[in-house]
Motif scaffolding. Structure first.
Motif, PDB file in Angstrom:
ATOM      1  N   ALA A 117       0.831  -1.207   0.000  1.00 49.91           N
ATOM      2  CA  ALA A 117       0.000   0.000   0.000  1.00 49.91           C
ATOM      3  C   ALA A 117       0.862   1.252   0.000  1.00 49.91           C
ATOM      4  N   GLY A 118       1.961   1.215   0.766  1.00 54.98           N
ATOM      5  CA  GLY A 118       2.874   2.352   0.777  1.00 54.98           C
ATOM      6  C   GLY A 118       3.530   2.577  -0.578  1.00 54.98           C
ATOM      7  N   VAL A 119       3.904   1.474  -1.233  1.00 53.74           N
ATOM      8  CA  VAL A 119       4.469   1.568  -2.585  1.00 53.74           C
ATOM      9  C   VAL A 119       3.442   2.176  -3.538  1.00 53.74           C
ATOM     10  N   ASP A 120       2.196   1.676  -3.479  1.00 53.82           N
ATOM     11  CA  ASP A 120       1.140   2.182  -4.362  1.00 53.82           C
ATOM     12  C   ASP A 120       0.928   3.684  -4.168  1.00 53.82           C
ATOM     13  N   ALA A 121       0.942   4.121  -2.909  1.00 57.42           N
ATOM     14  CA  ALA A 121       0.700   5.535  -2.629  1.00 57.42           C
ATOM     15  C   ALA A 121       1.812   6.409  -3.191  1.00 57.42           C
ATOM     16  N   ARG A 122       3.057   5.993  -2.982  1.00 57.56           N
ATOM     17  CA  ARG A 122       4.177   6.826  -3.473  1.00 57.56           C
ATOM     18  C   ARG A 122       4.219   6.847  -4.995  1.00 57.56           C
ATOM     19  N   ALA A 182      -1.940  10.842   0.367  1.00 52.97           N
ATOM     20  CA  ALA A 182      -1.672   9.885  -0.711  1.00 52.97           C
ATOM     21  C   ALA A 182      -2.253   8.516  -0.396  1.00 52.97           C
ATOM     22  N   MET A 183      -2.152   8.102   0.850  1.00 56.13           N
ATOM     23  CA  MET A 183      -2.727   6.814   1.229  1.00 56.13           C
ATOM     24  C   MET A 183      -4.244   6.818   1.009  1.00 56.13           C
ATOM     25  N   ALA A 184      -4.886   7.923   1.340  1.00 56.15           N
ATOM     26  CA  ALA A 184      -6.336   8.017   1.151  1.00 56.15           C
ATOM     27  C   ALA A 184      -6.705   7.961  -0.324  1.00 56.15           C
ATOM     28  N   SER A 185      -5.846   8.508  -1.184  1.00 53.38           N
ATOM     29  CA  SER A 185      -6.151   8.562  -2.616  1.00 53.38           C
ATOM     30  C   SER A 185      -5.777   7.279  -3.354  1.00 53.38           C
ATOM     31  N   PRO A 214      -4.107   3.715   8.175  1.00 53.28           N
ATOM     32  CA  PRO A 214      -2.938   3.937   7.327  1.00 53.28           C
ATOM     33  C   PRO A 214      -1.645   4.180   8.106  1.00 53.28           C
ATOM     34  N   ASN A 215      -1.755   4.499   9.398  1.00 50.32           N
ATOM     35  CA  ASN A 215      -0.549   4.805  10.177  1.00 50.32           C
ATOM     36  C   ASN A 215       0.135   3.526  10.655  1.00 50.32           C
ATOM     37  N   GLN A 216       0.649   2.774   9.676  1.00 47.78           N
ATOM     38  CA  GLN A 216       1.378   1.543   9.936  1.00 47.78           C
ATOM     39  C   GLN A 216       2.816   1.706   9.447  1.00 47.78           C
ATOM     40  N   ALA A 217       3.760   1.344  10.292  1.00 46.42           N
ATOM     41  CA  ALA A 217       5.171   1.538   9.962  1.00 46.42           C
ATOM     42  C   ALA A 217       5.554   0.844   8.663  1.00 46.42           C
ATOM     43  N   TYR A 218       4.986  -0.337   8.439  1.00 45.20           N
ATOM     44  CA  TYR A 218       5.315  -1.079   7.226  1.00 45.20           C
ATOM     45  C   TYR A 218       4.864  -0.330   5.969  1.00 45.20           C
ATOM     46  N   ALA A 219       3.777   0.427   6.069  1.00 45.58           N
ATOM     47  CA  ALA A 219       3.325   1.235   4.936  1.00 45.58           C
ATOM     48  C   ALA A 219       4.313   2.365   4.656  1.00 45.58           C
TER      49      ALA A 219
END
Length: 352
Positions: free
Chosen positions: A7-12, A248-251, A259-264
């Motif tokens: 999810a973090g990759v997708d957001a960035r 970005a996470m929301a979008s 969304p406040n997960q360290a792995y993200a």
């Protein structure tokens, strides 16, 4: 890769592509699950290169060593989370989380335990895991350098774990510190059991993935006071970059809750580092240009998401010296930041 990391990759990448991509080209990816198996890691990497014809890799696997030699010999850039020493020995691999390197460790863990009053430490590691065993060795050297005694360095099988029995054993050896080189779920079970047994635990230190709001929901006050070491800026810090991250996470990754997960965040940073390498490689990028260009960067902090600036040009073979520490609040409902700035240790030579 795990859902929060992806999810973090997708957001960035979503932010980058919305802004026109890199040199006018959008960045896409194909994904594989190596099932935490070294052989599958190798076949997955080979398929991504030969079938999907990817340019490079973003990796979050404890079995990266399965394909590391193949990817190095093929000149493939790899960016991600370092979960084993192979990241520190290959110049094509880039990470901001390296805590394992051959013949070295850092004093940061021992320094932290000592400042919290820990004197007798038990190290628990996962059975039949080379990475866990190596990390436990690094912990032991760090603790001893800070004057903290190591009263045990024991292997634990999560499948065979009986927390109540282990809790009594921890009490019997009078350990006041438990430091975990194993999965966080088992770690929290052990912490809760040790406390129920009456063990006087001053410091319980779990891996970075323990810094997760879902753990608070599952365990609450049973894990109050537990510490996590994290290679990112904690969410409790008022960092402006987190506003952009959450938007970005929301979008682009609204499925991840919360969304406040360290792995993200680690997924976001890995993608950001990958984008940095592509940008440096130019309008007609080559893999060699990516590797040499990113390896020339002397100051990288992911716009404040890393505890300190990383000198990528000298990071091959080095362990990151600085970490943040967070603690579960007494009521088990939230995390608190232990110190306002990251704790930085000195590098130590080890015989491994």
């Amino acid at each position: 890769m795990a859902p929060p990391f992806r999810a973090g990759v997708d957001a960035r990448l979503g932010v980058a592509n919305a802004a026109g991509g890199v040199h006018g080209r959008k960045v896409t990816y194909a994904a594989r699950d190596d099932q935490s198996a070294s052989a599958v890691n190798f076949t997955s990497a080979r398929e991504l290169l030969t079938t999907d014809q990817v340019f490079g890799m973003i990796e979050a696997s404890a079995e990266a060593s399965g394909s590391s030699a193949f990817l190095h010999d093929s000149g493939i850039p790899v960016v991600g989370i370092a979960m084993d020493p192979t990241w520190a020995s290959n110049d094509n691999m880039f990470s901001f989380t390296n805590i394992m390197a051959k013949n070295s460790t850092v004093s940061v863990w021992g320094d932290f335990v000592a400042t919290q009053g820990g004197r007798r430490a038990l190290i628990l590691k996962r059975t039949a895991s080379a990475a866990s065993n190596i990390l436990a060795t690094k912990f032991a050297s760090s603790l001893q350098a800070a004057g903290v005694g190591v009263v045990g360095n024991s292997e634990i099988s999560p499948l065979m774990l009986v927390p109540a029995v282990l809790g009594e054993e921890i009490k019997a050896i009078k350990a006041d510190t438990i430091i975990f080189a194993m999965d966080t779920e088992s770690a929290y079970r052990i912490v809760a059991a040790a406390r129920l047994a009456g063990a006087e635990i001053r410091v319980a230190l779990v891996p970075p993935d323990g810094y997760d709001p879902r753990a608070l929901h599952d365990w609450g006050s049973a894990i109050s006071g537990t510490f996590s070491y994290v290679p990112i800026t904690p969410f409790e810090v008022s960092a402006p970059v987190y506003r952009g991250f959450f938007n970005a996470m929301a979008s682009y990754a609204p499925q991840l809750k919360p969304p406040n997960q360290a792995y993200a965040v680690e997924g976001w940073i890995a993608a950001d580092m990958y984008l940095r390498g592509l940008a440096i490689a130019g309008t007609c990028p080559t893999r060699a240009g990516f590797i040499s260009g990113l390896r020339s960067v002397q100051a990288y902090d992911a716009e404040g998401l890393l505890p300190t600036s990383l000198n990528i040009s000298t990071s091959v073979g080095e362990i990151i010296p600085c970490l943040h520490f967070v603690q579960v609040a007494p009521d088990g409902t939230h995390f608190t930041q232990v110190t306002p700035t990251p704790l930085c240790g000195r590098r130590l030579a080890t015989d491994d």
